[in-house]
Design a protein around this motif. Structure first.
Motif, short mmCIF file in Angstrom:
data_model
loop_
_atom_site.label_atom_id
_atom_site.label_comp_id
_atom_site.label_asym_id
_atom_site.label_seq_id
_atom_site.Cartn_x
_atom_site.Cartn_y
_atom_site.Cartn_z
N SER A 66 0.80 -1.21 0.00
CA SER A 66 0.00 0.00 0.00
C SER A 66 0.84 1.26 0.00
CB SER A 66 -0.94 0.02 1.21
OG SER A 66 -1.70 1.21 1.25
N GLY A 67 2.03 1.22 -0.57
CA GLY A 67 2.86 2.42 -0.61
C GLY A 67 2.20 3.50 -1.44
N ALA A 68 2.05 4.68 -0.88
CA ALA A 68 1.33 5.76 -1.55
C ALA A 68 2.28 6.54 -2.44
CB ALA A 68 0.70 6.67 -0.52
N THR A 69 2.10 6.46 -3.74
CA THR A 69 2.93 7.17 -4.70
C THR A 69 2.05 7.70 -5.82
OG1 THR A 69 4.77 5.67 -4.24
CG2 THR A 69 4.92 7.02 -6.22
N PRO A 70 2.04 9.01 -6.07
CA PRO A 70 1.25 9.53 -7.19
C PRO A 70 1.76 8.95 -8.50
CG PRO A 70 1.99 11.31 -5.74
CD PRO A 70 2.73 10.08 -5.34
N ALA A 71 0.87 8.54 -9.35
CA ALA A 71 1.25 7.94 -10.63
C ALA A 71 1.47 9.04 -11.66
CB ALA A 71 0.16 7.00 -11.10
N PRO A 72 2.36 8.80 -12.63
CA PRO A 72 2.57 9.79 -13.69
C PRO A 72 1.47 9.77 -14.74
CG PRO A 72 3.94 7.88 -14.06
CD PRO A 72 3.27 7.65 -12.74
N GLY A 73 0.61 8.77 -14.69
CA GLY A 73 -0.46 8.66 -15.67
C GLY A 73 -1.41 7.54 -15.30
N THR A 74 -2.27 7.18 -16.22
CA THR A 74 -3.24 6.11 -16.00
C THR A 74 -3.36 5.28 -17.27
OG1 THR A 74 -5.06 7.56 -16.68
CG2 THR A 74 -4.62 7.40 -14.32
N ILE A 75 -3.92 4.08 -17.11
CA ILE A 75 -4.23 3.22 -18.25
C ILE A 75 -5.67 2.76 -18.09
CG2 ILE A 75 -3.67 1.09 -19.47
CD1 ILE A 75 -0.82 1.36 -18.38
N ASN A 76 -6.52 3.14 -19.03
CA ASN A 76 -7.93 2.75 -18.99
C ASN A 76 -8.18 1.65 -20.01
OD1 ASN A 76 -10.78 2.94 -18.35
ND2 ASN A 76 -11.02 3.93 -20.35
N ALA A 77 -8.59 0.48 -19.52
CA ALA A 77 -8.91 -0.65 -20.40
C ALA A 77 -10.41 -0.67 -20.67
CB ALA A 77 -8.46 -1.96 -19.77
N VAL A 78 -10.79 -0.68 -21.93
CA VAL A 78 -12.19 -0.76 -22.35
C VAL A 78 -12.47 -2.18 -22.79
CG1 VAL A 78 -13.93 0.14 -23.93
CG2 VAL A 78 -12.13 1.65 -23.09
N THR A 79 -13.48 -2.80 -22.21
CA THR A 79 -13.76 -4.21 -22.51
C THR A 79 -14.44 -4.37 -23.87
OG1 THR A 79 -15.85 -4.07 -21.27
CG2 THR A 79 -13.90 -4.84 -20.09
N LYS A 80 -14.31 -5.56 -24.42
CA LYS A 80 -14.92 -5.88 -25.71
C LYS A 80 -16.44 -5.93 -25.59
CE LYS A 80 -11.02 -8.51 -27.59
NZ LYS A 80 -10.53 -9.84 -28.04
N ARG A 81 -17.11 -5.38 -26.60
CA ARG A 81 -18.57 -5.37 -26.63
C ARG A 81 -19.06 -5.91 -27.96
NH1 ARG A 81 -18.57 0.53 -23.59
NH2 ARG A 81 -17.22 -0.27 -21.94
N ALA A 82 -20.29 -6.33 -27.99
CA ALA A 82 -20.84 -6.91 -29.21
C ALA A 82 -20.86 -5.88 -30.33
CB ALA A 82 -22.25 -7.43 -28.94
N ALA A 83 -20.39 -6.27 -31.50
CA ALA A 83 -20.42 -5.42 -32.68
C ALA A 83 -21.71 -5.68 -33.46
CB ALA A 83 -19.20 -5.69 -33.55
N ASN A 84 -21.97 -4.86 -34.47
CA ASN A 84 -23.18 -5.06 -35.28
C ASN A 84 -23.13 -6.40 -36.01
OD1 ASN A 84 -24.43 -2.64 -34.58
ND2 ASN A 84 -23.30 -1.50 -36.14
N ALA A 85 -21.93 -6.78 -36.44
CA ALA A 85 -21.77 -8.08 -37.10
C ALA A 85 -21.56 -9.15 -36.04
CB ALA A 85 -20.59 -8.04 -38.06
#
Length: 724
Positions: free
Chosen positions: A171-190
């Motif tokens: 639990s070491g508290a360190t501000p991050a230089p950035g973030t990574i947002n993962a978007v999950t796969k969703r059903a396509a029209n096809a």
């Protein structure tokens, strides 16, 4: 994998290639080869030519916007990039390394650590569908469920709402230089029905299902199902992986609303593959890296983790210009491990010291997140405002217990292998978990992006209240702060953006909880970090290029050797990171796609106690790193893939000359090929990749830490993906 099974697999692949080639010769139209299944899956966002990065990315509570309008460095990797460079037997950082600001700190799937602009990060810094803090040091989102990864390596602290401060199991508290947002796969029209088989490492075999359907009036409802079964030997002899998961994404697209529900579980197990070390010697340079095929595990080395995760996102139109949004997330993890502590220590000659000992750890964690907000457009004269206001709450709880074996029972050295003395067994009993800490963060965020003429202005701020209770000594820490972010973007032409961004972030005070520290129970002050970045983005003819200059400062916290295998967790001044970054993504020729770039980083310490280490290097942070990935389409069917990763030398604190020891530079080469064909009229993608093709053995620095990793040996992966 047995020899007969391997032979059968190779014969099957060869027969498939032959049959497909014959079918291709009989086909008069090549249309079926022009659209690989991954391109269909990525229909919700426009991609730069070549399909490896998206032109859209998430800008916090404002939602998805054009990358050209974001006043900081942003790279949005698509599912195609993940499938091209990913290997399920390696950490996700193997794909993230296509961004020059990111360097992997470990090659073992036992951990997820990597550095961004020289600062250590791990699974804690991932967001999932915009929800923070659902993963941690041992887990990141499984690669096969990700549609897109928005990688922010710049000043954006106030745009995402509140998140947890923890960075690792301690639990070491360190501000991050950035973030990574993962978007999950969703059903396509096809419709999507995809079955994939993978062979990797020494005998790892994997099976994957990916099924997506839309139904109902106007295809309003969508269901996407992803599952994995991965089992067998890694490239490192004696190391094994056994991973099973199942995830479901359900979405609804109405005339006035959008809803997405994602949930699933992950049973992730690793046997062996510990690759972290520390150095107690006085050499100018670390001893030569040993053969990467050498195992340093005792036979019972393992790590087990079970994860459940859920996210819910909803948007509701209130009018033609305003909407309300709701985001929610939940995760629970429970696991155990048996290994040689956090790292193995060796001396100048590569001999293991008597400080090493076995460790049994039993831990679990629970994270919950809620966010409610509104967003909309208003105009004041010629200025158009995109406004967003949100209130959110994040809560985390952590349970842990450790049991240790005796010291002085480890022998051998890096080159001849590790030995275990008499009395090493029995291993320590698995202890019972105890509550360690709980943290609750509540925040209010306000964001305004103003557009007038060729100018864009971003103003954002989050008021964050942090409450931490350390249950081991009944310590309570409260912290209130405001996290400001602002940015300015000028578009001299439609395909050019010149920008400046600034942010300030805070992490709560920190209670030292790990028993490896002699100052266990100490309370560290809250950490403040500032980031500034100026840069230019240019998109033309299928190529997106970003050049930026940045500066980050953060408090310097590190493990100080206290002798007898113990450490003191200390705060001493701050680290300052100044650098320049160039990224290039897209087509540089009609059939040639490039991804990668160069990072120059000047990281040094400042305001240390008595000025003793002012101007010193930051542990594990290299000045130079480069990555270049190339995909060349020989035809619509056959592509060649290559990637070069080069990391410059870095340093760690030691008893060596000048109180430092060098971690040498290294370069790795990956290459492979992809063949797109058909099997009974169904698209079939065959891929062959070779990672660390020259079988290079090397040390890997870890940003801000005196610990370092050892590479994994050459790994070969073959996959066959059939779309039905």
């Amino acid at each position: 994998m047995k020899k007969k099974q391997l032979t059968a697999a190779i014969m099957t692949a060869l027969m498939t290639l032959s049959a497909s080639a014959y079918a291709a010769e009989q086909t008069t139209s090549m249309d079926s080869y022009e659209l690989a299944p991954v391109d269909v899956e990525g229909q919700r966002q426009a991609a730069v030519a070549g399909g490896l990065v998206s032109t859209e990315a998430r800008m916090g509570i404002m939602g998805d916007v054009s990358v050209m309008g974001i006043p900081y460095s942003m790279q949005s990797m698509t599912a195609k990039a993940i499938e091209t460079y990913g290997d399920p037997s390696q950490p996700l950082a193997n794909v993230l390394a296509n961004n020059p600001s990111i360097r992997s700190s470990t090659s073992s799937p036992m951990y997820t650590d990597f550095s961004m602009r020289g600062i250590n990060m791990n699974g804690n810094h991932f967001m999932l569908n915009g929800v923070p803090s659902l993963f941690y040091q041992f887990t990141t989102p499984p690669a096969h469920i990700i549609e897109r990864m928005d990688i922010t390596s710049g000043p954006n602290a106030a745009v995402n709402g509140v998140s947890m401060s923890n960075n690792g199991t301690n639990s070491g508290a360190t501000p991050a230089p950035g973030t990574i947002n993962a978007v999950t796969k969703r059903a396509a029209n096809a419709p999507i029905t995809k079955y994939t088989q993978v062979i990797s490492g020494r005998s790892t075999a994997g099976e994957y299902i990916d099924i997506g359907r839309r139904f109902g009036k106007d295809n309003a409802w969508g269901v996407r199902v992803n599952g994995e079964m991965l089992q067998g030997g890694l490239a490192l002899p004696g190391a094994k992986i056994d991973s099973k998961d199942f995830f479901v994404n359900i979405d609804h697209r109405g005339k006035r609303s959008m809803t997405n529900l994602f949930f699933g579980y992950w049973d992730h197990n690793i046997d062996g593959a510990q690759r972290w070390f520390t150095y107690s010697g006085n050499g100018r340079e670390l001893p030569t890296a040993p053969n990467a095929k050498t195992s340093y595990d005792f036979p019972e080395t393992w790590k087990r983790m079970y994860v459940k995760v859920l996210t819910l996102n909803h948007e509701q139109k209130l009018s033609d210009t305003w909407k309300a949004f709701f985001n929610m997330g939940y995760s629970f993890r429970d696991g155990t491990k048996m290994n040689s502590g956090a790292n193995l220590q060796f001396d100048t000659n590569g001999n293991f010291t008597n400080t090493n000992r076995s460790n049994a750890q039993n831990e679990s964690g629970k994270n919950m997140y809620l966010q409610l907000g509104v967003a909309g457009e208003v105009s004041t004269g010629d200025v158009k405002h995109n406004l967003a206001l949100s209130v959110d709450r994040s809560r985390a709880q952590y349970w842990n217990a450790n049991g240790y074996g005796a010291r002085g029972l480890y022998g051998g050295n890096l080159y001849d292998g590790i030995t275990f003395g008499a009395g090493f067994y029995p291993l320590p009993a698995m202890p019972t978990q105890k509550a360690q800490w709980s943290e609750t963060n509540v925040g209010i965020s306000l964001m305004d992006t103003m557009t007038f003429g060729k100018w864009n202005v971003l103003l954002a701020a989050t008021h964050k209240h942090e409450y931490l209770k350390n249950h081991t000594n009944n310590t309570v820490i409260r912290n209130n702060n405001i996290l400001p972010t602002w940015g300015l973007t000028y578009h001299p032409t439609t395909n050019t953006a010149i920008y400046y961004g600034h942010t300030e972030s805070f992490s709560r005070g920190f209670v030292v909880t790990d028993s490896k520290y002699v100052n266990k129970g100490d309370v560290m002050d809250p950490v403040k970090s500032k980031q500034n970045e100026i840069g230019v983005k240019y998109e033309n003819k299928g190529l997106l290029t970003t050049f930026s200059l940045f500066q980050i400062d953060e408090a310097n916290r590190y493990d100080q050797d206290a002798g007898a295998g113990k450490f003191r967790y200390v705060a001493d001044g701050k680290n300052i990171y100044r650098g320049a970054e160039l990224t290039v993504n897209g087509q540089i020729a009609p059939r040639l796609t490039a991804t990668g770039g160069v990072l120059y980083l000047d990281a040094e310490r400042d305001k240390t106690q008595g000025g003793a280490k002012d101007g010193f290097f930051v542990n594990g942070a290299a000045k130079w790193s480069t990555v270049l990935g190339l995909n060349y389409d020989l035809s619509d069917q056959l592509s060649l893939i290559g990637r070069l990763n080069w990391m410059g030398k870095s340093y760690i604190d030691s008893r060596g000359p000048g109180a430092r020891t060098e971690i040498p530079s290294y370069a790795t080469v990956d290459f492979g090929m992809k063949y797109r064909t058909q099997l009974d009229g169904m698209p079939l993608d065959l891929s062959l990749m070779c990672y660390n093709a020259t079988n290079r053995s090397y040390w890997m620095g870890r940003g801000g830490s005196t610990t370092f990793g050892l590479s994994m040996p050459r790994t070969i992966m073959f996959s066959a993906a059939l779309s039905m």
